[in-house]
Design an enzyme around this catalytic site. Structure first.
Site, short mmCIF file in Angstrom:
data_model
loop_
_atom_site.label_atom_id
_atom_site.label_comp_id
_atom_site.label_asym_id
_atom_site.label_seq_id
_atom_site.Cartn_x
_atom_site.Cartn_y
_atom_site.Cartn_z
N ASP A 43 -44.79 -64.26 25.84
CA ASP A 43 -43.71 -64.37 24.84
C ASP A 43 -43.67 -63.16 23.92
O ASP A 43 -44.65 -62.42 23.79
CB ASP A 43 -43.93 -65.61 23.98
CG ASP A 43 -42.98 -66.74 24.38
OD1 ASP A 43 -42.25 -66.57 25.36
OD2 ASP A 43 -43.00 -67.77 23.69
N LYS A 65 -36.97 -62.08 24.52
CA LYS A 65 -36.01 -60.99 24.32
C LYS A 65 -36.52 -59.65 24.84
O LYS A 65 -35.81 -58.90 25.47
CB LYS A 65 -35.69 -60.85 22.83
CG LYS A 65 -34.87 -62.00 22.31
CD LYS A 65 -34.65 -61.89 20.83
CE LYS A 65 -34.56 -63.25 20.18
NZ LYS A 65 -35.55 -63.52 19.18
N MET A 182 -39.39 -69.40 10.59
CA MET A 182 -38.03 -68.95 10.93
C MET A 182 -37.05 -69.18 9.78
O MET A 182 -35.91 -69.59 9.99
CB MET A 182 -37.53 -69.68 12.20
CG MET A 182 -38.34 -69.35 13.44
SD MET A 182 -37.90 -70.34 14.86
CE MET A 182 -38.94 -71.77 14.64
#
Ligand code: SAH
Length: 268
Positions: A43, A65, A182
């Site tokens: 990750d 990503k 987050m």
């Protein structure tokens, strides 16, 4: 099966928590799992330094990503895990922090079980824990906090997300520390909601890149949260901590941010 066994010859997937960043915060069980993997799916927030424990011949695939996955990365990753395991690979899925704290580990376990793939999970130190510990602040304290809430500032599309006002009232009444993951991009909403249940003078801390050499933090009050984020240009990945446990932070630390990361009290 013995929870510590990672059989090399049968296809399986182990979700491994790689911790918050400092490679020395890996568990021994995580190191063993990484060392036995033939395929590693890594990750974004995983420190590549942990890959030093992998076999030289292991296939390392950066997903998320950075790995350039298309618009449905989670579905792609789940498919890849199943496919690799069913062809006999010993797959390790390396996730930042702990796989079961906001890591979508639960969804992955369900998916793997449904596909008939043997799955194991190895805990990692979650970022929220490392962030607060790096400030030498406890998450609970007999004088200040009876418990702790790990909460996300990011909801999936269509989900209204956390009711910050309700959470603030609960935290105030029950004396809970809030550890927000987050939360940077929705900090204004979080601040506004929390102020409906917690006093503006409630201490907050923001810790970016916890446990890494580039760690930075700032301390403020809830009423100053957004201003502090912008003044100190703190961005992701960060943890926002809210609660009276932060009262213990030394006054000298709260006054300003050090220019050099080494000056910050990063936990050993
Ligand atoms: N499973 C992870 C969390 C994944 S969600 C864990 O247990 O830690 C990703 C969020 O975690 C980031 O947006 C940030 O809020 C937090 N995070 C991850 N690593 C971090 C770090 N080193 N420092 C501060 N926050 C971090």
């Amino acid at each position: 099966m013995n929870a510590t066994a990672f059989p090399p010859s049968r296809g399986s997937v182990t979700l491994v928590g790689a911790g918050p960043g400092d490679p020395e915060l890996l568990t021994l069980k995580a190191v063993k799992a990484i060392a036995s993997a033939t395929v590693l799916l890594v990750d974004d927030l995983v420190n590549d330094a942990v890959l030093a424990h992998a076999r030289p011949e292991a296939r390392i695939i950066h997903v998320g990503k950075r790995g350039g996955c298309a618009s449905t990365p989670q579905a792609f990753i789940e498919k890849l895990m199943v496919q690799q395991a069913l062809t006999g690979e010993t797959v390790v899925r390396l996730k930042g922090g702990d796989p079961f704290i906001f890591g979508r580990g639960g969804e992955e376990v369900e998916h793997l079980r449904a596909a008939g793939v043997a799955v194991q999970v190895v805990n990692g130190i979650t970022a929220g824990l490392a962030a607060v510990t790096s400030l030498q602040v406890p998450l609970t304290h007999r004088e200040h906090a009876h418990g702790v809430v790990f909460v996300t500032g990011h909801a999936k599309p269509g989900d209204p997300g956390t009711d910050w006002a309700a959470l603030a009232q609960c935290a105030h009444q029950a004396r809970l520390t809030l550890v927000i993951y987050m939360g940077i991009s929705s900090a204004a909403d979080i601040q506004q909601g929390l102020l409906q249940g917690l006093p503006a003078h409630t201490p907050v801390a923001i810790v970016q890149h916890a446990s890494l050499p580039q760690q930075r933090h700032a301390q403020a009050t809830l009423g100053e949260l957004c201003d502090t984020l912008s003044v100190h240009r703190l961005g992701s990945p960060s943890i926002i901590v809210v609660g009276d446990v932060l009262q213990g932070l030394a006054a000298a630390q709260s006054a300003s941010m050090a220019a050099e990361p080494d000056a910050w009290p990063v936990a050993a």
